[in-house]
Design a protein around this motif. Structure first.
Motif, short mmCIF file in Angstrom:
data_model
loop_
_atom_site.label_atom_id
_atom_site.label_comp_id
_atom_site.label_asym_id
_atom_site.label_seq_id
_atom_site.Cartn_x
_atom_site.Cartn_y
_atom_site.Cartn_z
N VAL A 1 50.62 75.50 22.49
CA VAL A 1 51.74 75.81 21.60
C VAL A 1 51.77 74.84 20.42
O VAL A 1 51.59 75.23 19.28
N GLY A 2 51.99 73.55 20.69
CA GLY A 2 52.03 72.55 19.63
C GLY A 2 50.84 71.61 19.71
O GLY A 2 50.16 71.52 20.74
N ASP A 3 50.58 70.92 18.61
CA ASP A 3 49.41 70.03 18.53
C ASP A 3 49.33 69.03 19.68
O ASP A 3 48.25 68.71 20.15
N GLY A 4 50.48 68.52 20.11
CA GLY A 4 50.47 67.54 21.19
C GLY A 4 50.04 68.11 22.52
O GLY A 4 49.67 67.37 23.44
N ASP A 5 50.09 69.45 22.69
CA ASP A 5 49.69 70.10 23.94
C ASP A 5 48.18 70.31 24.03
O ASP A 5 47.66 70.59 25.12
N SER A 6 47.49 70.25 22.92
CA SER A 6 46.10 70.70 22.87
C SER A 6 45.15 69.78 23.65
O SER A 6 45.21 68.56 23.53
N TRP A 7 44.25 70.42 24.38
CA TRP A 7 43.20 69.68 25.09
C TRP A 7 42.26 68.98 24.12
O TRP A 7 41.56 68.03 24.50
N LYS A 8 42.26 69.39 22.86
CA LYS A 8 41.37 68.78 21.88
C LYS A 8 41.75 67.34 21.55
O LYS A 8 40.97 66.61 20.95
N ASN A 9 42.95 66.92 21.93
CA ASN A 9 43.32 65.51 21.76
C ASN A 9 42.50 64.59 22.66
O ASN A 9 42.42 63.40 22.41
N GLY A 10 41.94 65.11 23.71
CA GLY A 10 41.21 64.26 24.64
C GLY A 10 39.80 64.71 24.94
O GLY A 10 39.16 64.14 25.83
N TRP A 11 39.30 65.73 24.23
CA TRP A 11 37.94 66.22 24.49
C TRP A 11 37.17 66.32 23.20
O TRP A 11 37.71 66.82 22.20
N PRO A 12 35.91 65.91 23.22
CA PRO A 12 35.19 65.24 24.32
C PRO A 12 35.37 63.73 24.32
O PRO A 12 34.71 63.04 25.07
N ILE A 13 36.27 63.26 23.46
CA ILE A 13 36.48 61.82 23.31
C ILE A 13 37.93 61.49 23.62
O ILE A 13 38.83 61.88 22.88
N PRO A 14 38.20 60.80 24.72
CA PRO A 14 39.58 60.43 25.05
C PRO A 14 40.20 59.59 23.93
O PRO A 14 39.55 58.77 23.30
N GLY A 15 41.49 59.85 23.67
CA GLY A 15 42.22 59.03 22.71
C GLY A 15 42.27 59.55 21.30
O GLY A 15 42.94 58.97 20.45
N ARG A 16 41.58 60.65 21.03
CA ARG A 16 41.62 61.18 19.66
C ARG A 16 42.91 61.98 19.42
O ARG A 16 43.52 62.49 20.35
N LYS A 17 43.26 62.10 18.16
CA LYS A 17 44.45 62.85 17.76
C LYS A 17 44.04 64.01 16.87
O LYS A 17 43.46 63.82 15.80
N ASP A 18 44.35 65.23 17.34
CA ASP A 18 43.93 66.43 16.62
C ASP A 18 45.16 67.24 16.20
O ASP A 18 46.28 66.99 16.66
N TYR A 19 44.91 68.19 15.32
CA TYR A 19 45.98 69.00 14.72
C TYR A 19 45.52 70.47 14.68
O TYR A 19 45.49 71.09 13.63
N PRO A 20 45.17 71.06 15.84
CA PRO A 20 44.43 72.31 15.81
C PRO A 20 45.23 73.60 15.95
O PRO A 20 44.65 74.68 15.91
N LEU A 21 46.56 73.51 16.12
CA LEU A 21 47.34 74.70 16.46
C LEU A 21 48.29 75.12 15.35
O LEU A 21 48.31 74.52 14.28
N LEU A 22 49.08 76.15 15.59
CA LEU A 22 49.97 76.70 14.57
C LEU A 22 51.27 75.92 14.43
O LEU A 22 51.94 76.01 13.40
N PHE A 23 51.62 75.17 15.49
CA PHE A 23 52.87 74.41 15.49
C PHE A 23 52.55 72.92 15.68
O PHE A 23 51.61 72.57 16.40
N ASP A 24 53.33 72.06 15.04
CA ASP A 24 53.04 70.63 15.08
C ASP A 24 53.59 69.97 16.34
O ASP A 24 54.06 70.65 17.26
N ARG A 25 53.56 68.67 16.38
CA ARG A 25 54.01 67.94 17.57
C ARG A 25 55.53 68.01 17.79
O ARG A 25 56.01 67.72 18.88
N ASN A 26 56.26 68.41 16.78
CA ASN A 26 57.69 68.64 16.92
C ASN A 26 58.01 70.11 17.16
O ASN A 26 59.18 70.50 17.19
N TYR A 27 56.96 70.92 17.28
CA TYR A 27 57.07 72.36 17.50
C TYR A 27 57.68 73.09 16.30
O TYR A 27 58.29 74.15 16.44
N ASP A 28 57.48 72.50 15.13
CA ASP A 28 57.81 73.19 13.89
C ASP A 28 56.57 73.97 13.44
O ASP A 28 55.44 73.49 13.56
N ALA A 29 56.81 75.14 12.87
CA ALA A 29 55.70 75.94 12.35
C ALA A 29 55.08 75.24 11.15
O ALA A 29 55.79 74.71 10.29
N LYS A 30 53.76 75.23 11.10
CA LYS A 30 53.08 74.69 9.94
C LYS A 30 53.22 75.68 8.78
O LYS A 30 53.41 76.88 8.99
#
Length: 382
Positions: A341-370
Motif C-alpha cells: 500500500v505505502g512505501d514503508g510497507d514495501s519489501w523493496k526496503n530490505g531486498w536484496p540489501i537490508p537497510g535501504r529506503k525505497d519509494y516504489p508504490l503509489l502512496f507514501d509512508r504517510n499513506y498520502d497519494a503521490k
C-alpha cells in the motif's frame, strides 16, 4: 515480490518522513470523490488491487486500511496464506490470519486472491523430508501436496475468487527451476497442483504466477509450460506477471510482448505484484528471487533523506507509461495489483540489501497519494 518477516521488519524500521526541503514537494492526498478514486476510475477497465500485511488485515494500521478501502477493489494475501504460515507442522493448520484476510475482503466486497499454494520459497520446513531428514518419496510428496491444497482451498471454497496455484517454477533462461518439488516429483508437480486445486473447488479461478516475465527466454518457458498444461486438460484461468520493475527496466515493448503472448493461450493476464523501484540495482539482471542477498553499500541507498523531485517525476512518468499500456490491453488484463500500500510497507526496503529506503508504490509512508496518482486517474478521463 514476496516477503519474509525479517525483510518486513527492516522495511517498517526504515519508515520516516519522505521529503526534505531540498526534495520534491510533500505528497498530498487526492480527493475520494468518485472520479478521483482509483478503483472507481478503472471500474470498467480492470480491477485495482493491493497486497495486505498483517497490520492491515487486523486493522492495526488505520491509515493504510482507509487507503485500501477507498482505492482498491481487489486484495491478495502477502504472507498469511503461504505454506509455512498455514501448515507449520504436518497436519497442524493455522488459519487465524488467513481467515481474517478473507473476512476483510468480504466485508469490503473485494475480489479476494489467495497466494500461494505451491512455491519453492517459504514452504513448511518439514514439507520435503522424512523423520530422518531425508527427501521423501515421490508418492509421499504428492500426497502432502494434495492434502495441503485440498485443506486450504476447501476452507475458502466459494469465498476466494482465485488462487496463485504455483509460483515461480521457471527461471530466466526458460528452464524449469530445480526446486524440491521438481527434484522429487518431476515436471508434473505443476499439473498435479492444478488438478488438486480444481478438485477442491471446481469454480475457483486458477493462476500461474512468476517474475521477470518480460525476459524473452523466460516468457517462452512459461508459455510452453502453460500450453502443455492446457493441452493435457488442466484448467489455467490466468497467468500473473509480477511487475517488479525499475526506472529503466523492463522495456514497455517487452511487457507488451508478454501480454500478447500469454493472452494468445486463451488465458487472462494479470499484473500481480507491481512496484517501481527508484534504487540502483546491486548487480545487472536481478530478478525477484527473495533468497538473493547483497551487502549494504552506501552508494546503493542514495535517498535516505527523501526522494529528489526529478526522481519523483521519473517514477511517476514510468507508472503512467505502464498504465497506458494496461489500458491499451484492457481486453486482456483482468486486474492490476500493487505489491503493498505505502512505501514503508514495501519489501523493496530490505531486498536484496537490508537497510535501504525505497519509494516504489503509489502512496507514501504517510499513506498520502503521490501526485502522479492523479495522472493515472486522468488517463481514463480523457
Amino acid at each position: 515480490m514476496n516477503i519474509i518477516k525479517t525483510i518486513l521488519l527492516v522495511g517498517v524500521a526504515s519508515v520516516c518522513v519522505s521529503c526534505s526541503s531540498t526534495k520534491s514537494k510533500s505528497n498530498t492526498s487526492i480527493s475520494t470523490a468518485t472520479n478521483n478514486v482509483l478503483k472507481d476510475a478503472y471500474k470498467d477497465k480492470f480491477h485495482l488491487g493491493t497486497a495486505l500485511n498483517l497490520d492491515q488485515i487486523w486493522g492495526r494500521n488505520q491509515k493504510a486500511v482507509n487507503v485500501i478501502e477507498s482505492h482498491f477493489n481487489s486484495i491478495v494475501a502477502e504472507n498469511c496464506m503461504k505454506g509455512e504460515v498455514v501448515q507449520p507442522q504436518e497436519g497442524v493448520f493455522d488459519f487465524k490470519d488467513a481467515d481474517k484476510f478473507v473476512e476483510f475482503g468480504e466485508k469490503n466486497r473485494m475480489k479476494i486472491i489467495g497466494h500461494t499454494l505451491i512455491w519453492h520459497s517459504q514452504p513448511p520446513k518439514w514439507f520435503f523430508t522424512d523423520k530422518d531428514g531425508k527427501d521423501v518419496s515421490r508418492e509421499v510428496m504428492i500426497e502432502r501436496m494434495r492434502k495441503h491444497i485440498y485443506t486450504v482451498v476447501t476452507r475458502y471454497k466459494g469465498r476466494v475468487h482465485g488462487w496463485d496455484v504455483v509460483n515461480e517454477a521457471i527461471v530466466d533462461n526458460g528452464e524449469w527451476r530445480k526446486s524440491k518439488y521438481y527434484q522429487i516429483v518431476g515436471e508434473d508437480f505443476i499439473s498435479l497442483a492444478f488438478k488438486f486445486a480444481h478438485e477442491a473447488d471446481p469454480n475457483v479461478e486458477l493462476y500461474y504466477n512468476d517474475y521477470s516475465t518480460a525476459v524473452p527466454a523466460k516468457r517462452e518457458g512459461i508459455y510452453r509450460m502453460v500450453k502443455k498444461l492446457i493441452e493435457d486438460g488442466r484448467r489455467v484461468d490466468g497467468i500473473g506477471m509480477q511487475e517488479h520493475n525499475g526506472l529503466d527496466y523492463p522495456s514497455i515493448q517487452e511487457v507488451e510482448n508478454t501480454i500478447n503472448r500469454f493472452s494468445s493461450l486463451g488465458t487472462k493476464v494479470m499484473v500481480t505484484e507491481m512496484e517501481i523501484t527508484v534504487l540502483p540495482s546491486a548487480r545487472p539482471n536481478m530478478g525477484a528471487e527473495i533468497s538473493d542477498r547483497e551487502q549494504y553499500r552506501k552508494e546503493l541507498n542514495p535517498y535516505v533523506d527523501g526522494l529528489p523531485a526529478d526522481k519523483q517525476k521519473q517514477v511517476g512518468d514510468r507508472y503512467v507509461e505502464f498504465f497506458k499500456l494496461f489500458l491499451k490491453h484492457q481486453d486482456k488484463i483482468d486486474r492490476v495489483t500493487l505489491w503493498g500500500v505505502g512505501d514503508g510497507d514495501s519489501w523493496k526496503n530490505g531486498w536484496p540489501i537490508p537497510g535501504r529506503k525505497d519509494y516504489p508504490l503509489l502512496f507514501d509512508r504517510n499513506y498520502d497519494a503521490k501526485p502522479f496518482v492523479q495522472d493515472i486517474i486522468n488517463l481514463v478521463k480523457k
